[in-house]
Every structure is written in C-alpha cells, then in structure tokens.
Design a protein around this motif. Structure first.
Motif, PDB file in Angstrom:
ATOM      1  N   ASP A   9     -32.204  13.745  51.386  1.00 44.31           N
ATOM      2  CA  ASP A   9     -32.207  12.038  51.651  1.00 44.31           C
ATOM      3  C   ASP A   9     -33.549  11.790  51.824  1.00 44.31           C
ATOM      4  O   ASP A   9     -33.749  10.328  52.331  1.00 44.31           O
ATOM      5  N   ILE A  10     -34.647  12.429  51.636  1.00 42.39           N
ATOM      6  CA  ILE A  10     -35.879  12.146  51.982  1.00 42.39           C
ATOM      7  C   ILE A  10     -36.689  12.229  50.725  1.00 42.39           C
ATOM      8  O   ILE A  10     -36.758  12.897  49.767  1.00 42.39           O
ATOM      9  N   GLU A  11     -37.412  11.158  50.424  1.00 43.63           N
ATOM     10  CA  GLU A  11     -38.317  10.651  49.405  1.00 43.63           C
ATOM     11  C   GLU A  11     -39.493  10.557  49.454  1.00 43.63           C
ATOM     12  O   GLU A  11     -40.129   9.920  50.506  1.00 43.63           O
ATOM     13  N   ILE A  12     -40.494  11.298  48.843  1.00 38.40           N
ATOM     14  CA  ILE A  12     -41.981  11.192  48.878  1.00 38.40           C
ATOM     15  C   ILE A  12     -42.373  10.365  47.605  1.00 38.40           C
ATOM     16  O   ILE A  12     -42.130  10.785  46.425  1.00 38.40           O
ATOM     17  N   LYS A  13     -43.088   9.319  47.651  1.00 42.53           N
ATOM     18  CA  LYS A  13     -43.810   8.546  46.704  1.00 42.53           C
ATOM     19  C   LYS A  13     -45.168   8.602  46.547  1.00 42.53           C
ATOM     20  O   LYS A  13     -46.122   8.677  47.381  1.00 42.53           O
ATOM     21  N   ILE A  14     -45.576   9.205  45.237  1.00 45.70           N
ATOM     22  CA  ILE A  14     -47.095   9.253  45.003  1.00 45.70           C
ATOM     23  C   ILE A  14     -47.503   8.340  44.083  1.00 45.70           C
ATOM     24  O   ILE A  14     -47.145   8.201  43.048  1.00 45.70           O
ATOM     25  N   LYS A  15     -48.206   7.405  44.730  1.00 43.95           N
ATOM     26  CA  LYS A  15     -48.785   6.120  43.721  1.00 43.95           C
ATOM     27  C   LYS A  15     -49.729   6.703  42.615  1.00 43.95           C
ATOM     28  O   LYS A  15     -50.332   7.597  42.675  1.00 43.95           O
ATOM     29  N   PRO A  16     -49.711   5.825  41.558  1.00 49.05           N
ATOM     30  CA  PRO A  16     -50.369   6.318  40.513  1.00 49.05           C
ATOM     31  C   PRO A  16     -52.240   6.351  40.747  1.00 49.05           C
ATOM     32  O   PRO A  16     -52.867   7.105  40.189  1.00 49.05           O
ATOM     33  N   ALA A  17     -52.371   5.541  41.742  1.00 46.06           N
ATOM     34  CA  ALA A  17     -53.806   5.351  42.174  1.00 46.06           C
ATOM     35  C   ALA A  17     -54.247   6.797  42.875  1.00 46.06           C
ATOM     36  O   ALA A  17     -55.516   7.353  43.032  1.00 46.06           O
ATOM     37  N   LYS A  28     -37.764  13.229  44.833  1.00 49.94           N
ATOM     38  CA  LYS A  28     -36.519  13.051  45.807  1.00 49.94           C
ATOM     39  C   LYS A  28     -35.872  14.483  46.298  1.00 49.94           C
ATOM     40  O   LYS A  28     -35.774  15.335  45.488  1.00 49.94           O
ATOM     41  N   LEU A  29     -35.608  14.564  47.468  1.00 48.73           N
ATOM     42  CA  LEU A  29     -35.309  15.584  47.860  1.00 48.73           C
ATOM     43  C   LEU A  29     -33.659  15.653  48.346  1.00 48.73           C
ATOM     44  O   LEU A  29     -33.153  14.895  48.578  1.00 48.73           O
ATOM     45  N   ASP A  30     -32.966  16.995  48.485  1.00 47.59           N
ATOM     46  CA  ASP A  30     -31.682  16.736  48.673  1.00 47.59           C
ATOM     47  C   ASP A  30     -31.261  16.546  50.216  1.00 47.59           C
ATOM     48  O   ASP A  30     -30.190  16.592  50.664  1.00 47.59           O
ATOM     49  N   LYS A  65     -42.080  19.564  41.285  1.00 44.80           N
ATOM     50  CA  LYS A  65     -41.896  18.042  41.234  1.00 44.80           C
ATOM     51  C   LYS A  65     -43.212  17.212  41.482  1.00 44.80           C
ATOM     52  O   LYS A  65     -43.569  16.061  40.651  1.00 44.80           O
ATOM     53  N   LYS A  66     -43.900  17.862  42.386  1.00 48.52           N
ATOM     54  CA  LYS A  66     -45.216  17.088  42.981  1.00 48.52           C
ATOM     55  C   LYS A  66     -46.121  17.343  41.740  1.00 48.52           C
ATOM     56  O   LYS A  66     -46.796  16.117  41.477  1.00 48.52           O
ATOM     57  N   ASP A  67     -46.204  18.295  41.121  1.00 46.22           N
ATOM     58  CA  ASP A  67     -47.432  18.642  39.923  1.00 46.22           C
ATOM     59  C   ASP A  67     -46.896  17.665  38.720  1.00 46.22           C
ATOM     60  O   ASP A  67     -47.694  17.140  37.821  1.00 46.22           O
ATOM     61  N   GLN A  68     -45.633  17.454  38.411  1.00 45.31           N
ATOM     62  CA  GLN A  68     -45.184  16.781  37.362  1.00 45.31           C
ATOM     63  C   GLN A  68     -45.404  15.091  37.948  1.00 45.31           C
ATOM     64  O   GLN A  68     -46.056  14.692  36.784  1.00 45.31           O
ATOM     65  N   VAL A  69     -45.186  14.637  38.798  1.00 43.03           N
ATOM     66  CA  VAL A  69     -45.675  13.349  39.179  1.00 43.03           C
ATOM     67  C   VAL A  69     -47.163  13.058  39.151  1.00 43.03           C
ATOM     68  O   VAL A  69     -47.476  11.899  38.460  1.00 43.03           O
ATOM     69  N   MET A  70     -47.824  14.242  39.540  1.00 41.65           N
ATOM     70  CA  MET A  70     -49.441  13.862  39.432  1.00 41.65           C
ATOM     71  C   MET A  70     -49.793  13.787  38.047  1.00 41.65           C
ATOM     72  O   MET A  70     -50.732  13.170  37.661  1.00 41.65           O
ATOM     73  N   PHE A  71     -49.100  14.785  37.282  1.00 39.44           N
ATOM     74  CA  PHE A  71     -49.581  14.941  36.024  1.00 39.44           C
ATOM     75  C   PHE A  71     -49.190  13.424  35.204  1.00 39.44           C
ATOM     76  O   PHE A  71     -50.275  12.864  34.461  1.00 39.44           O
TER      77      PHE A  71
END
Length: 355
Positions: free
Chosen positions: A316-324, A312-314, A235-241
C-alpha cells in the motif's frame, strides 16, 4: 484549435426524447424557441459550451458512403439552407430516439442549436449543436416576502454540467465535417457507446493532436508489454522510459521516428523492437503508419495528465516519479533490490533535502 467565445446562437429548438425500449416516445417542439431573454440565452451558451474541455476533433463516418450517414445528411441540409433548421431538427430527434434503445439510457430535453462565429482550426465557421439533458439536481429558491423569507424546493439543470453534447462545424464537409463531443457517462458502462458510436457515428481525425496523443500511448504500451515483460525492466525503468518519451515531446516541435528512437530508446536491439511494436500497434488500431508529424502541445498536456507515473507496491505504498525527473536523469536516484533476510524486494531513494 476551438474557440466559442464569440459564437452567436442564431436558432434554437428544444425537443424531448425518451427511451425507445420503454416506449417513452418523443415530444416535438411546436416551433423554434423564442430567444427574447438575453439572460437565459447567456446561461444556455454557458451550459452548452463550458464542458467542451478536450481539444480532440472527430468526423462523421460510414463504411460505404458518407452520404448514407443519416445525421451527416440532416446537418448538411441545415448548412446548405438554414431555413430548414426546424424541419431537420425533428429528423435528428427521431434519429436519436431510434438509437436510444439501451435500458439504462435516460430520457431528457434535447436541444438543437445553430451557431455562427465559431473559431475552429483557425477558421470562422457556422456550427450545429446537439445537446441532451439527462440528469437534474435539487435546488432551493429563496425569495423575500412581507412575512419574511420563503423557500421553494425544485429540480433543475446545473448549467456547469452538460450530460451529452456535440458541436458539428461546417468545415471539411467532404471528409465528414469536424465534430467535438461531450459525454459524461462512465466509459465502462455499456450504454456509453450510443452517443458517440451509434447516434453520431464518429471516427478519429488523424491530425497532429491525434498523432501526438497516439504516439504517447504507444510509448506507454511498449513500456508495459515489451520493455517490461520481454526485457525484464522493472516498474521504475518502465516509468522512467515513459517519462523520457514525454520529455522528448515536451522539448521538440516535431516528431521524427529515427530521432526519437536514438534519443529515447537508445539501444539498437530495443530500437528494432520499438519499431516493430509501432507497426503492429498501428495495424491493430487500424491506423496508417506515420514516421513524422508536428507535435501538438495541447495533446502533450492532456495526455500527461492521464499518464500514471506511479510505482504501486503490495504494501500500500506508492512512489510517484514526475515526468520532469526524466530531464534530470533521476533514474540514478532510485534503486531496486532484494533483501534476502526479509524475503522482499525494496526501492532505495536518494535525495539531498526533504521539501
């Protein structure tokens, strides 16, 4: 793209439309609204225009011949001869009633207005406005009397919340005009389609705004359905893409497919899969293949707000990666791994200071 700040309301009529399935009927106004109260007119303009936030433009559509589109013909007659405005407004009212058959559609006031001095796509044109009130709110009116203050409860319209609206601009008439819409109904509700798809019968205008928005959505779809599932990208690589794709649109004035794939997709095999996915995506959407276009800054801003950059993790923790983060190569600051002792996956995040 759309500026109504100098628009003048030349004609207005206020009808009422009910739900056809419940046989609520229509109430036809006896004539044009007498616009003699400047304060009321200003409130109406605020009510009509303030909800048009999106810059997307649509056009009337008919599978066989645009001249078979009822609303297109009614509006065309008004533009050709504004003297028939009232007569055509009644036809539009009856057309709306015929499309109001879903049991959840609410009745309400139906406003038809004629505007001048509207700025759209760099041109000053006239416009026909169609607006419907479906929801009213409780309010208190306070007045002062000799015995003290008096409170009166009533129901009225919130001029900041237009329920449904359409602005039809007298431009590109052969191509179905240009139309901006408002519809506050939740798109998941089954009655939501009646305003745009059944009453107005609109389709997309494939301009720079549309192409920019569509290609950003294409990148998100590719990240989820191809990059993630077939290439086992986490998911991290997808968001970064997706963030890197957004950064490309932010930093460039035009889109070129070969340039984009070299800058963002990078790997030769993945580039071929991206181009194949693009062809299939556009085919499924019924769109012509576009390899280059001018990037719309407004479309980038609008789409960025809608893109979810969350992991989104099971737990209940979420990590937000901003476009910048894509511009800073932030992929090196977050790692994904697996802890055998706990039997769980984990993310490790590097940073210098907390903010």
């Amino acid at each position: 793209m759309l500026d109504m700040s100098k628009a003048q309301m030349a004609q207005l009529v206020v009808h009422r439309v009910g739900n056809k399935q419940r046989e609520e009927g229509i109430v036809i106004a006896p004539g044009l609204y007498d616009m003699t109260d400047g304060q009321v007119e200003q409130l109406l303009l605020k009510y009509f225009f303030s909800s048009f936030k999106e810059k997307v433009l649509y056009k009337f559509f008919h599978e066989a011949d645009i001249h078979l589109h009822e609303l297109y013909m009614y509006v065309s007659r008004i533009f050709i001869n504004p003297a028939v405005f009232y007569e055509q407004s009644v036809h539009i009212l009856k057309h709306l009633y015929e499309k109001s058959g879903h049991p959840q559609i609410k009745g309400g006031e139906f406003y038809v207005a004629y505007f001048s001095d509207c700025l759209v796509e760099g041109k000053t044109v006239d416009a026909v406005g169609l607006f419907k009130t479906e929801n009213k709110e409780n309010y208190l009116k306070v007045s002062q009397r000799s015995q003290g203050m008096s409170l009166l409860a009533d129901r009225g319209i919130n001029v900041k919340k237009l329920d449904k609206g359409a602005l039809i601009f007298n431009i590109e008439s052969v191509d179905g005009y240009r139309v901006a819409i408002v519809d506050t109904v939740n798109r998941e509700n089954s009655e939501a389609a009646y305003w745009k798809d059944e009453f107005l019968r609109l389709t997309d205008v494939q301009n720079d705004y549309f192409h920019t928005q569509n290609h950003l959505n294409l990148c998100r779809d590719f990240a989820e359905s191809v990059y993630g599932s077939l290439y086992q990208a986490d998911k991290k690589d997808q968001v970064m893409f997706v963030n890197e794709a957004v950064a490309y649109f932010d930093q460039n004035q035009s889109f070129d497919l070969d340039d984009f794939t070299q800058a963002v997709v990078k790997e030769p095999e993945l580039i071929e899969r991206f181009k194949e996915h693009k062809v299939m995506y556009e085919l499924n959407q019924g769109l012509a293949t576009v390899a280059s276009f001018a990037i719309s800054d407004q479309a980038v801003k609008t789409t960025k707000r809608k893109l979810k950059n969350l992991i989104k993790l099971d737990t209940d923790i979420e990590i937000k990666i901003k476009p910048a983060a894509a511009e800073q190569d932030a992929g090196g600051y977050i790692e994904r791994g697996y802890d055998e002792a706990k039997g769980m996956h984990f993310y490790k995040v590097y940073f210098n200071e907390e903010e």
